[in-house]
Design an enzyme around this catalytic site. Structure first.
Site: not given
Length: 591
Positions: A59, A238
């Site tokens: 991420d 997301e």
């Protein structure tokens, strides 16, 4: 330190000249050859190969401040958390510190909460300081700040306590108003909130949200999006990042799951919407599965780039760098444009960004423990003060701390991310034990784990190779499986330092087809490592012990390699009034 570059192989690449145009370079999607040693992406000829970070930096988010780029990433249960990396060219990165010395709440994270802790963060520079917003899905969204990205950083402040809130990213508009976008983890917030992006106002000091927010993207209600595998519904939407360009608000958000997904972008004229979306990159016909969430950055000369991660199973979530350009229609395309389409696919080799040339760099791996340990090491939970004796120089002295015999449950493990694809890690250790049940060694950690080292038994100190399958008790599959150690003792006398070694070789494993149609072929395989342990009493001649061990990743992380000393549960050492320690002379990665 021995460093070898990764290379690109294949019949097509073999025909390429050493110097070729950006247009040619963007078409290179052949498999990467796995040269042994520590991974280095800079090819030294003006090009780079993906991944730019072969280590597990899940991420990633990046911000440019002047001529400098700063990255942070998820760190989950590892401590210190929130790594901060620096680069001048987006290819060569150095680790300069961590923004989170300990996880909060402190007591909760005194044991490893595998899969919990620090999820996807965002880093920004605003009002003269750096900001990192990060989520712990069990507690909410926190913020830390610093004037120097290397630290010190402020203590975490809970900005938003919404249950299951994840993937926050701040944005300050031209009028000074601050905003926060985030998504939800269905495991905590409930499935009804999955696939949604929420927008909330921030207080002027950025320390709290001011409202419950509005849903600005709802993947559950959007029409299917076109991908290289045909129309697909928006699901697992997301990781939103909010930007503004030429009067448009853009939300970069991946969808479709980590390994089977694509990179989506949504845009609107007003920050609250309505937003329209499209896919701007998927894996196409490349080897790269599921290009996933990341960051758009530019260069002072006007180039655009996108940094994201790609799941490589046991080798973790590796960081990729993609060229990006804006079309005349105001939509971005990331990577190499797929023929006749408005979306791209990842590149394998490409000309480096138009930025000043930088020395080739590799993240810290080798350690002589001259003064503690380097920034690349992390504990599996908040450490206790006496896990390490910092007064000892030139060696790493770890106390035999009382912890679970199942190392999946132990926090006193000092580990690193895997530094390459094919490599050998070696250390030497001595065990100064006072109680039966103390042990120490070189560890390869995942859902299954294995290690080689020393154990103090009723018959004296023995050299052992230990394996435990289903160390997490199968919890990843929603079922409980039995877990026990298999111990193999070497028939050698141990009366001094022992040199132990783990040799990693990548292996491809077939996977069953997913439960939906029109999936990418790369989803039918995963990448793990076959590890052979060996030992030596003289540091020169090594003997293999045990069968090769095949790795698995951990919860949201790749396999880790590390060192430990413990007084194992279920032994006299676990509750003894005093225990000994282990000393490691060095940690070295070679070809």
């Amino acid at each position: 330190m021995s460093v070898r570059n990764g290379i690109v192989t294949g019949a097509f690449l073999a025909l390429l000249p050493l110097s070729f145009s950006v247009a040619d370079a963007s078409l290179v999607t052949a498999d990467i050859g796995m040269n042994p040693g520590i991974w280095v992406p800079d090819q030294g000829d003006g090009t780079y190969i993906n991944p730019v970070l072969n280590g597990d930096y899940s991420d990633p988010d990046v911000v440019r401040v002047g001529d400098d780029y700063y990255m942070t990433a998820s760190s989950f249960t590892n401590v210190p958390g929130l790594p901060v990396l620096h680069s001048k060219d987006l290819v060569n990165w150095t680790l300069i510190g961590h923004a989170l010395p300990r996880l909060v709440p402190d007591a909760h994270h005194s044991i490893p909460r595998r899969g919990g802790g620090v999820w996807a963060p965002a880093i920004r520079h605003h009002a003269g300081q750096f900001w990192i917003y990060y989520p712990d899905p069990d507690y909410g969204i926190y913020v830390v700040t610093a004037t120097n990205p290397a630290g010190p950083w402020t203590a975490p402040v809970l900005v938003d306590s919404s249950k299951g809130a994840i993937d926050p990213a701040p944005f300050w508009d031209e009028d000074g108003q601050g905003w926060l976008v985030h998504s939800y983890a269905a495991s905590r917030a409930g499935v009804e909130k999955k696939n949604r992006v929420v927008l909330k106002r921030l207080s002027p000091d950025g320390q709290r949200t001011l409202d419950d927010g509005v849903v600005i993207v709802d993947g559950n209600t959007l029409p299917p999006v076109m991908t290289s595998q045909g129309p697909k519904p928006w699901f697992t939407t997301e990781g939103p990042k909010l930007y503004k360009r030429r009067g448009w608000y853009y939300i970069f958000a991946p969808s479709g799951s980590v390994k089977g997904g694509w990179q989506g972008v949504f845009r609107a004229r007003a920050i609250t919407g309505p937003y329209e979306g499209r896919s701007v990159m998927d894996q196409g016909d490349t080897q790269w599965n599921g290009p996933h969430q990341g960051a758009w950055v530019d260069t002072p000369t006007g180039q655009d780039w996108f940094i994201h991660f790609q799941d490589a199973d046991s080798y973790g979530r590796r960081v990729m760098l993609q060229p990006m350009r804006w079309g005349s229609d105001g939509w971005p395309i990331i990577g190499e444009r797929q023929k006749g389409m408005h979306y791209g696919q990842p590149v394998t080799r490409h000309k480096k960004p138009d930025l000043p040339a930088q020395p080739i760099a590799a993240l810290p791996t080798n350690d002589d423990f001259a003064d503690g340990y380097h920034l690349g090491w992390q504990w599996s939970s908040n450490p206790a003060d006496d896990w390490i004796d910092r007064s000892v120089k030139g060696k790493l002295r770890l106390k035999s701390a009382s912890s679970s015999a199942n190392l999946w449950e132990a926090g006193n493990l000092l580990t690193q991310k895997l530094p390459g694809m094919r490599f050998t890690a070696t250390t030497s250790l001595t065990l100064a034990a006072t109680q039966i049940g103390e042990r120490a060694g070189l560890l390869v950690l995942g859902y299954d784990y294995a290690w080689i080292g020393l154990e103090n038994t009723a018959d004296g100190v023995k050299l052992v190779q230990v394996t435990r399958l289903n160390a997490d008790h199968g919890g990843r599959n929603g079922q409980v499986l039995s877990s026990s150690e298999t111990v193999l003792a070497a028939g050698v006398r141990v009366d001094g330092p022992v040199h132990v070694r783990a040799r990693f070789e990548p292996v491809t494993v077939a996977e069953p087809a997913p439960g939906f149609a029109h999936y990418w072929p790369s989803m039918l395989r995963s990448t793990h490592a076959r590890v052979q342990f060996s030992y030596s009493l003289d540091g020169v001649n090594f003997s293999a012990i045990g069968k090769p061990f095949q790795t698995l990743p951990g919860r949201w992380v790749g396999t880790q390699i590390g060192l430990f000393a413990q007084a194992a549960g279920g032994t006299p050492a676990f509750s003894a009034t005093r225990v000994g320690y282990a000393e490691f002379a060095s940690f070295t990665v070679t070809d």
